[in-house]
Design an enzyme around this catalytic site. Structure first.
Site, PDB file in Angstrom:
ATOM      1  N   LYS A   1       0.840  -1.203   0.000  1.00 30.61           N
ATOM      2  CA  LYS A   1       0.000   0.000   0.000  1.00 30.61           C
ATOM      3  C   LYS A   1       0.878   1.256   0.000  1.00 30.61           C
ATOM      4  CE  LYS A   1      -3.142  -3.200   0.911  1.00 30.61           C
ATOM      5  NZ  LYS A   1      -3.865  -3.943  -0.090  1.00 30.61           N
TER       6      LYS A   1
HETATM    7  C1  PLP Z   1      -4.620  -5.192   0.860  1.00 32.08           C
HETATM    8  C2  PLP Z   1      -6.077  -5.251   0.950  1.00 32.08           C
HETATM    9  C3  PLP Z   1      -6.717  -5.808   2.070  1.00 32.08           C
HETATM   10  C4  PLP Z   1      -5.969  -6.506   3.170  1.00 32.08           C
HETATM   11  O1  PLP Z   1      -5.080  -5.687   3.858  1.00 32.08           O
HETATM   12  P1  PLP Z   1      -4.082  -6.348   4.930  1.00 32.08           P
HETATM   13  O2  PLP Z   1      -3.565  -5.169   5.697  1.00 32.08           O
HETATM   14  O3  PLP Z   1      -3.005  -7.023   4.154  1.00 32.08           O
HETATM   15  O4  PLP Z   1      -4.844  -7.273   5.770  1.00 32.08           O
HETATM   16  C5  PLP Z   1      -8.090  -5.752   2.123  1.00 32.08           C
HETATM   17  N1  PLP Z   1      -8.812  -5.201   1.142  1.00 32.08           N
HETATM   18  C6  PLP Z   1      -8.237  -4.673   0.040  1.00 32.08           C
HETATM   19  C7  PLP Z   1      -9.085  -4.060  -1.022  1.00 32.08           C
HETATM   20  C8  PLP Z   1      -6.849  -4.697  -0.101  1.00 32.08           C
HETATM   21  O5  PLP Z   1      -6.277  -4.195  -1.190  1.00 32.08           O
END
Ligand code: PLP
Length: 390
Positions: free
Chosen positions: A180
């Site tokens: 992210k």
């Molecule tokens: C990355 C992501 C998640 C999960 O995030 P984590 O912090 O890895 O648990 C959930 N929803 C979306 C749309 C994502 O891109």
């Protein structure tokens, strides 16, 4: 090799983690509290609750929204699988609705058609950082008396109608995974402006404990905690939060830099007629967590061939966003699902490298290579020389 993504971490983050370790308080404590306060201020929400990742954030959001056994929650299948999983964790049923071409976000018309007497909520994803049409879904939720929950895993630093994501609805979940825009290793955050939800979220992330360990630690009076409901250990550590505080200071700058790279791609590719580029309508501000291109049916090169040829030129790419209903964990249950747009977007989209800092040479190399592959058969552009990338 040019990677698809990499986190922007520097001395400040390393020093913050180092300093925190030497304070002797390394799990959820003062750094988590400070990070939460700063994240709430940043997003414009009243409160923020830090958790171990966005998947646990979504799980807690489902619980505090009162979603339970056999309830239905509408969400896109075209999302990371954690979106659907969070619904499944509480015994509810993910009901997949289509996304829109162009935005990759949930289609309000199809979502409305999926509403039944069992529907309790809509889990709205801001896919790859582009805000979904929150107003349309707020109206829909109000009309049918549904809860709106936002999966903003990718959307820290994005805005919708002049307000940052995190401030529009009562439960917004963020991720700080390295894929992210800002990262704490793993990590997540829930923003809310509802005091009751805030208090329940804090309880649930720490075993349902009535007195948190820091209060107990600092108390001069003897206190015994009670566990007033069955909670979870979904805490963020102070080491992570210390890194997060440094990352948050850089978030706007990172987004500005990401947008410059996205503009450079948009500008370079705008005349290729067989592809669709990402775009922002008025009122939408995207952090470009990913840069995704759709290859139209008339394109002379197949998506996987393009990915392989870019890989041969040392450029990493990713396919379009997955469809949860096509994964083994869900396939059998959803064998009758009809989601042609979502499937088509997954199969014909490609994500290009986008990270900060990305050198001008790297950006130009991706652009030139992409252009040469997409116009190779038309012979519009002479073959380019490969610059050395270090
Ligand atoms: C990355 C992501 C998640 C999960 O995030 P984590 O912090 O890895 O648990 C959930 N929803 C979306 C749309 C994502 O891109």
């Amino acid at each position: 090799m040019i990677p698809i993504a990499k986190p922007f971490l520097a001395e400040e983050e390393a020093q913050a983690a180092y300093d925190t370790i030497l304070t002797g308080w390394i799990t959820q404590g003062p750094k988590v509290q400070a990070f939460e306060a700063q994240f709430a201020t940043y997003t414009g929400a009243k409160y923020a609750v830090a958790v171990s990742n966005c998947t646990t954030a979504l799980h807690l959001a489902m619980i505090v929204a009162g979603i339970g056994k056999d309830d239905e929650v509408i969400c896109p299948s075209m999302s990371y699988i954690a979106t659907a999983n969070a619904i499944t964790y509480v015994g509810a049923v993910p009901v997949f609705a289509e996304v829109q071409r162009g935005t990759y976000n949930l289609d309000p018309v199809d979502a409305e058609q999926k509403i039944t007497s069992k529907t309790k909520a809509i889990l709205l994803v801001h896919q790859i950082g582009l805000p979904a049409d929150i107003d349309a879904f707020t109206t829909l939720c109000n009309r049918y008396n549904l809860q709106l929950i936002e999966d903003a895993a990718c959307a820290a630093g994005s805005s919708y109608k002049g307000k940052r994501i995190g401030s529009h609805s009562s439960l917004v979940c963020f991720s700080f995974h390295p894929r992210k825009v800002i990262s704490t290793g793993d990590g997540g955050m829930i923003t809310t402006s509802d005091e009751n939800l805030y208090n329940r979220l804090k309880l649930l992330r720490q075993h349902g404990m009535s007195v948190n360990d820091r209060v107990r630690h600092e108390s001069t009076q003897l206190i015994f905690e009670d566990h007033i409901e069955i909670g979870y250990n979904y805490r963020m550590t102070d080491i992570q939060a210390a890194v997060g505080i440094e990352q948050l200071k850089k978030l706007d700058w990172i987004v500005t830099e990401r947008r410059k790279i996205a503009y450079a791609y948009n500008e370079a590719f705008k005349d290729i007629d067989c592809i669709s580029l990402p775009f922002e309508s008025d009122g939408y501000f995207c952090n470009y967590q990913s840069y995704c291109i759709y290859l139209q049916p008339g394109c002379h090169i197949k998506r996987n061939d393009l990915m392989q040829q870019l890989l041969d030129k040392k450029i990493a790419t990713r396919r379009g966003v997955m469809n949860a209903h096509r994964e083994t964990a869900y396939r059998e249950l959803y064998r009758n699902a009809s989601l042609p747009v979502s499937e088509n977007l997954q199969d014909n989209s490609i994500m290009l490298p986008l990270f900060v800092p990305m050198s001008k040479e790297e950006i130009d190399y991706v652009i030139d290579t992409f252009l040469s592959l997409l116009s190779a058969q038309k012979n519009l552009i002479a073959p380019i020389e490969e610059p050395a990338i270090t």
